[in-house]
Design an enzyme around this catalytic site. Structure first.
Site, PDB file in Angstrom:
ATOM      1  N   ASP A 307       0.854  -1.185   0.000  1.00  0.00           N
ATOM      2  CA  ASP A 307       0.000   0.000   0.000  1.00  0.00           C
ATOM      3  C   ASP A 307       0.881   1.224   0.000  1.00  0.00           C
ATOM      4  O   ASP A 307       1.902   1.259   0.684  1.00  0.00           O
ATOM      5  CB  ASP A 307      -0.872   0.002   1.260  1.00  0.00           C
ATOM      6  N   MET A 385     -14.577  21.874   0.089  1.00  0.00           N
ATOM      7  CA  MET A 385     -13.681  22.993   0.408  1.00  0.00           C
ATOM      8  C   MET A 385     -13.715  23.198   1.911  1.00  0.00           C
ATOM      9  O   MET A 385     -14.617  22.762   2.603  1.00  0.00           O
ATOM     10  CB  MET A 385     -14.176  24.299  -0.232  1.00  0.00           C
ATOM     11  N   SER A 386     -12.706  23.876   2.387  1.00  0.00           N
ATOM     12  CA  SER A 386     -12.792  24.389   3.751  1.00  0.00           C
ATOM     13  C   SER A 386     -12.235  25.802   3.721  1.00  0.00           C
ATOM     14  O   SER A 386     -11.699  26.246   2.706  1.00  0.00           O
ATOM     15  CB  SER A 386     -11.997  23.496   4.716  1.00  0.00           C
TER      16      SER A 386
END
Lengths: 684, 579
Positions: A307, A385-386
């Site tokens: 991974d 979004m922030s």
């Protein structure tokens, strides 16, 4: 020190218990030695009664050393077993350090007691609060909380877990970021695995692995050949005495001694210990193997699926550059981006603040220090979004397309330059984060996956070992390719879904390859079940752990590399000691054959170029060497033959020189030395 | 001495030059490709299939293949037994020879069906021309073709994957005879005739003696009956098919079986030709000719080493004669060395070279009497057989025996580099190890146990007439080594045409042949079912000098460890006593 002495004492006792013929029959080579010991002992008793075929002292000494040969072999196995069990017990104690708050009732304000997480049983109820690590897998029955599951999923954004619905399962090893949960335990924790593993080191329950079975066949074949060689030697000897008119036929004592010296007792005796020690070496690295077969298979692995997150990269993307557009300065961009991230607790957000501080000395606010009336806008799945709203400032950061949509929705437009910057970053494998102020795009923050230090060298090592490394990631192919190149993996699977992983493994296996992978999430379970060597992280979900055949208690995916090495060591130790054992026979012939026919054909003394003192001392020396070498090689069997990633040909050459040539020469020296000692102390 | 090396060098040079063209040709034949012989042979091949109801496309799994091999060989064995028993009533019997005794017929039938060609009989005084031609010569072809078919089936085990079948025995058999053995034998027998090997249906020819002599009753003898017969046709396949059963009793020491240095060279070349070329065929069929060359190199290195010892031992002379002040040094007037039992026209080098080649391959024909070799010279011949007839070995059988050793060598080496062993992309697992072990184990066991029985019971011991002691032991050990490994050469000196030896050696030959063939086919079947693993840098390379050395070591160690005690009571002690 006393633990060690206890270990040895127990091993000596076990060695005696293992003399039981039913037990010995499991190991054909050593069984032949035991039968030989019984015959020699019977001959000794006969000699004591005055009907002996040779001096009672000589027969007795041979019988004594034959018994020691059996005991030494049993001792090696018992010692390996003892060490494995001690290791497992230590592990069990260590695991109890994780604590859990076990509730008496399923209420937040109910009383709880703090207990070791291993004592939790299925159906128990426990409480986790802000900052707690969830001890084991379970199902939420009350409460709602944000949980950081990045340790398991690699996804850095916190997730919401609440009772009911699909969001009710929590995973051991994840951490509660806010609020609290009451969880019911769905499966018993790791104890079961430990018990399982102990059965791999405990002789009685131990299953032979495929390569061990094949090697046993070869050893049995050698044993049969030497059995016939020795049996046929009696008529040969009778004929020789008859036609040559001197000497006496070879004695059964000498035949039995010759037989034990010739059959591969060194490897036959140490074989069980080698297998157990392999499992034991895994435990020392905090890996629990659930089948011996998997340990062996790990040496054969030629494809490693790794991974990306957590194994190849540090797991979180970090800001490395601020790239402004238009006539915005980079400092201005840094300041705005920093403001947007101040309240952002994600690793990405923190890394933006950190970079702004490091590069521009910005510290917790704007340059004028104003920090009032900030209104934090959290990340949401709809807007993607922030940001932050304050006194006429509306700052947003988010993915390029999200911000573009937002700006266009405000009726403004995005500078064309932005597109170029964004694409450039994506092509380099980074993640572009666009920052806007009041609907105006200011620039891009370059977020980058940081590849772990030293990983490139490890992958180079793997390539030398003949192992192909494949990076698995959810990223798009462009990003994946860039990281793959940086980390030096051979191949990658981008936008990996559980189905794609499973398909990839099946394809490799159809091509005749052996695949190893690590996994932790529930959706890894099918792929883990399909892989030949599947290592589940201890922090992983229950289905993942059940599908795997090894569990890493440290949850460190890079350990796969060590597992491969241990698997290889296991096979190498067996192969090397087999070569050593067979090579030994040459010198034993030169010791015993001239001695056995000294009466019939004195001219055969020409073969006694070791110049062993007497026929008796020659035979004794060979038998004693044969027994002692088992004890001397126990450390090699337990430690394993060291593995160096230097390519097959060189490895073979090194081991052939050490164990083949060594096996040819060492016994000549050893037998001569023992003969000198025997002669000096006048034992023979 | 230089001349000795030149002869050996020329021999090996020509042999190795022929390996590639013949090996390539055989690979194409078995692969069903078109060759220059196709237009000639294909109609015949098709006719054979049509007449016997064989469908070329019918593939067999290993069990059916093995049953076909066994039934076909058993039928040949029975036929040969019957021909010998009724030859008195059949034509082509100018000497009016009676039926062969049952135990001798039993031994001979097994001997020729198993490609051993051990001869307890005296060719010119026992077998009619019809028996030689319809019985012996036919089995010479068929037993050789059987070995080749089994090898090709085993090779298919490596080349095929995830499939149950390993080919069609009837097709492999027919092609071996039609495309390989028949054309080569035809050419060789014509060349041999040109050198003076006889080929006639006439009975024994009477010639006047140059010097009259007297028999034991004092009667003057002025004429000699010289045995002739259809020899050339049998000798060609005898050499090419690693059969070795001579037309005449003294085999290729007989001037009508091996008249000239050139015929000697050709016959020696024919011994190793097909077994050596099959290594290239193998490499070509598995798609990596380096693998074939590597095996050939291992065989050749062992061969050359043993040959040097043999030539050295014989050229050094006989220590007993030396103690009688007899000059054995080479000079202008004599080749020197131990010339007892050797043809003067052939000399030391050609005798030692033949002896080494004939025991390296499971041929068994001789041009000198091995019983008269020095103890060490005899030891080399004996030991080459005891290695399991894998240094070249019989046609087909040599290479499939060698592949069993390769499997064992790969297994141990594979473990030593920390991987489940694999060879040519096939994993070597418990089943393959079991079968390879049987292939190596069985010949060793029958030789050791057979010798043990013979030296302990009166019927066995009594056959040693002249040389009891170590030499007599060597004679018995040699007989069983020869029979158990299907070589067929005799040390001589041992009277083996007795009920005990005919029956005992008969069973030893049967076990030594079929208990190697059956596991070889089992390996083929098991390998064919497996996947092919791609090569990586972690794969053990099996074409390097390192691996060749390792393979040689495994063969020598197994051979030496199995036979060291027996050899030390025979030739080794004899050598030490003569010193």
């Amino acid at each position: 020190m006393s633990i060690r002495r206890g270990l040895y004492r127990k091993a000596i006792l076990d060695a005696l218990v293992k003399l039981n013929p039913l037990w010995m029959a499991r190991n054909p080579v050593m069984f032949v030695v035991e039968v030989s010991s019984v015959i020699a002992s019977a001959l000794w008793v006969q000699a004591l009664l005055g009907y002996g075929e040779a001096k009672a002292g000589f027969i007795g000494a041979i019988a004594f050393w034959l018994w020691l040969t059996v005991l030494f072999a049993n001792f090696s196995e018992a010692l390996a077993e003892g060490r494995g069990k001690a290791q497992a017990a230590a592990l069990r104690r260590a695991r109890q350090e994780t604590r859990a708050k076990k509730l008496s009732q399923a209420r937040y304000d109910a009383r709880y007691e703090v207990i070791p997480s291993n004592d939790l049983r299925q159906g128990d109820i426990f409480l986790v609060e802000t900052g707690d690590t969830i001890p084991v897998d379970g199902e939420v029955i009350e409460g709602i909380a944000s949980v950081d599951e990045s340790a398991v999923t690699g996804e850095s954004a916190p997730v919401i877990r609440e009772s009911g619905g699909d969001r009710s399962a929590v995973t051991g090893g994840t951490r509660v970021l806010s609020d609290w949960l009451i969880v019911r335990v769905t499966a018993n924790p790791g104890d079961g695995f430990l018990d399982h593993m102990i059965s791999l080191v405990e002789g009685a329950k131990r299953q032979k692995t495929p390569n061990e079975i094949a090697l046993n066949i070869l050893l049995a074949a050698f044993t049969i050949i030497f059995l016939v060689v020795c049996t046929a030697l009696l008529p040969y000897s009778i004929y020789s005495v008859e036609t040559n008119g001197q000497g006496i036929p070879i004695t059964v004592t000498v035949l039995v001694a010759l037989l034990v010296c010739l059959i591969p007792t060194t490897i036959g005796g140490l074989l069980p210990a080698i297998g157990i020690a392999g499992v034991d070496r895994l435990i020392r690295r905090n890996i629990i193997a659930l089948s011996g077969r998997a340990v062996e298979a790990s040496g054969d692995v030629d494809v490693l699926l790794l991974d990306k997150t957590g194994t190849i990269t540090l797991g979180n993307r970090q800001a490395v550059e601020f790239i402004p557009v238009g006539n915005v300065t980079d400092r201005e961009l840094a300041e705005i981006a920093q403001l947007a991230s101040l309240a952002d607790e994600t690793p990405e957000g923190r890394s933006i603040v950190l970079l702004a501080k490091e590069k521009y000395g910005l510290r917790g606010g704007t340059e004028d220090g104003q920090l009032s009336n900030m209104n934090y806008v959290p990340f949401s799945a709809q807007t993607r979004m922030s940001g932050v709203d304050m006194e006429g400032l509306s700052i947003r950061k988010g993915a390029a397309d999200a911000i573009t949509t937002y700006i266009e929705w405000l009726g403004k437009s995005v500078p064309p330059e932005l597109r170029t910057v964004v694409d450039g970053i994506a092509q380099r494998g980074g993640t572009p984060l666009v920052v806007s102020r009041n609907g105006e795009a200011l620039g891009v923050v370059y977020l980058k996956d940081v590849v772990k230090g030293g990983i490139l060298e490890r992958f180079m090592q793997m390539r030398k070992m003949g192992i192909k490394t494949v990076m698995i990631t959810g990223d798009n192919p462009l990003t994946a390719a860039a990281i793959a190149a940086e980390a030096g993996v051979d191949d990658f699977l981008a936008q990996a879904t559980p189905e794609a992983k499973l398909k990839l493994i099946r394809e490799f296996q159809a091509g005749g390859r052996l695949v190893a992978m690590t996994g932790d999430g529930t959706n890894d379970a099918p792929a883990l079940a399909q892989a030949d060597v599947a290592v589940a992280m201890h922090t992983g979900t229950q289905p993942a752990r059940e599908a795997a055949n090894m569990i890493d208690l440290d949850s460190n995916p890079t350990k796969l590399i060590e597992i491969v090495e241990i698997g290889k060591q296991l096979l190498m130790t067996r192969g090397s000691l087999t070569t050593f054992s067979i090579a030994n026979d040459v010198s034993k012939y030169f010791a015993i054959i001239p001695a056995a026919f000294a009466g019939t054909y004195p001219t055969l003394q020409a073969l006694n170029f070791m110049q062993l003192a007497t026929p008796e001392s020659a035979i004794m020396s060979a038998v004693i060497f044969n027994a002692i070498i088992i004890i001397l090689l126990i450390p090699v069997a337990l430690r394993g033959v060291p593995y160096q990633p230097v390519g097959a040909a060189k490895l073979l050459r090194n081991n052939l020189l050490t164990y083949g040539l060594g096996g040819l020469i060492v016994p000549f020296i050893g037998i001569k030395l023992i003969d000198m000692i025997l002669t000096t102390v006048k034992l023979v | 001495m230089l001349f000795v090396f030149l002869q050996i060098g020329l021999y090996l040079g020509v042999l190795l030059l022929l390996v590639k063209p013949l090996g390539l040709y055989m690979a194409r034949i078995y692969g069903g490709e078109h060759t220059f012989m196709t237009p000639v042979m294909e109609p015949i091949e098709r006719l054979v299939y049509r007449a016997s109801g064989i469908k070329q496309s019918d593939e067999m799994d290993w069990k059916i293949y093995a049953v076909a091999v066994l039934l076909f060989n058993m039928a040949g064995l029975l036929l040969l037994f019957i021909i010998q028993r009724i030859q008195g009533f059949l034509p082509l019997n100018p000497q009016a020879l009676p039926a062969v005794a049952p135990d001798l017929a039993f031994n001979t039938a097994i001997s020729f069906a198993t490609n051993t060609n051990w001869q307890s009989y005296n060719g010119e005084t026992t077998m009619s021309y019809l028996t030689q031609m319809m019985g012996m010569t036919v089995q010479n072809f068929l037993s050789a073709a059987t070995g080749m078919a089994v090898l090709i089936a085993l090779i298919r085990g490596f080349t095929r994957h995830t499939i149950n079948t390993i080919g069609n025995f009837w097709v492999d058999m027919t092609r071996s005879v039609l495309y390989v053995l028949l054309p080569l034998s035809l050419v060789l027998s014509i060349v041999l005739v040109s050198q003076g090997v006889v080929q006639t249906f006439d009975g024994a020819q009477t010639v006047s003696l140059l010097q009259k002599t007297q028999d034991i009753n004092g009667q003057t003898i002025s004429e000699q009956a010289v045995a002739v017969g259809p020899a050339a046709s049998q000798i060609a396949i005898k050499q090419l098919g690693t059969n070795g059963g001579g037309f005449f009793n003294v085999n290729s020491a007989h001037p009508l079986e091996n008249p000239t240095p050139f015929s000697n060279f050709l016959e020696m070349l024919a011994i190793l030709l097909i077994p050596a070329a099959l290594c290239y065929t193998f490499g070509r069929m598995v798609g990596d000719t380096r693998q074939g060359w590597a095996i050939l190199a291992a065989m050749t290195l062992i061969f050359v080493a043993v040959l040097i010892v043999s030539v050295w031992a014989e050229q050094r002379g006989n220590p007993v004669l030396a103690s009688l002040y007899i000059d054995q040094s080479p000079g202008n007037l004599q080749p020197g060395g131990n010339m007892e039992g050797k043809e003067l026209r052939l000399g030391i080098a050609d005798s030692a070279l033949w002896a080494t080649a004939t025991t390296a391959a499971s041929n068994g024909s001789v041009n000198a009497m091995l019983d008269s070799f020095t103890p060490l010279g005899g030891l080399t011949a004996m030991w080459l057989m005891q290695l399991g007839e894998v240094v070249y070995g019989g046609v087909g059988s040599g290479l499939y025996g060698m592949l069993a050793f390769v499997i064992i060598a790969v297994f141990v080496a594979g473990l030593m580099i920390g991987r489940t062993p694999e060879y040519l992309g096939k994993k070597i697992e418990a089943f393959e190890m079991k079968m390879a072990s049987i292939m190596v184990l069985v010949p060793v066991l029958v030789v050791l146990l057979g010798t043990a029985i013979a030296v302990i019971i009166p019927e066995g011991k009594q056959a040693v007439f002249y040389n009891p002691g170590p030499h007599g032991f060597s004679e018995i050990l040699y007989a069983f080594s020869s029979a158990g490994n299907n070589n067929g050469s005799a040390f001589a000196g041992l009277a083996t045409n007795t009920l005990f030896y005919n029956i005992m050696l008969g069973f030893v030959m049967l076990i030594g042949r079929y208990w190697v063939i059956i596991p070889a086919l089992a390996i083929a079947g098991s390998l064919a079912r497996k996947k092919i693993i791609p090569v990586s840098s972690g794969t053990l390379p099996t074409h390097t000098m390192l691996f060749i050395t390792w393979l040689i070591t495994v063969i020598i160690i197994v051979g030496a460890l199995s036979f060291f005690p027996a050899l030390s009571l025979g030739p080794l002690v004899e050598h030490l006593m003569a010193k």
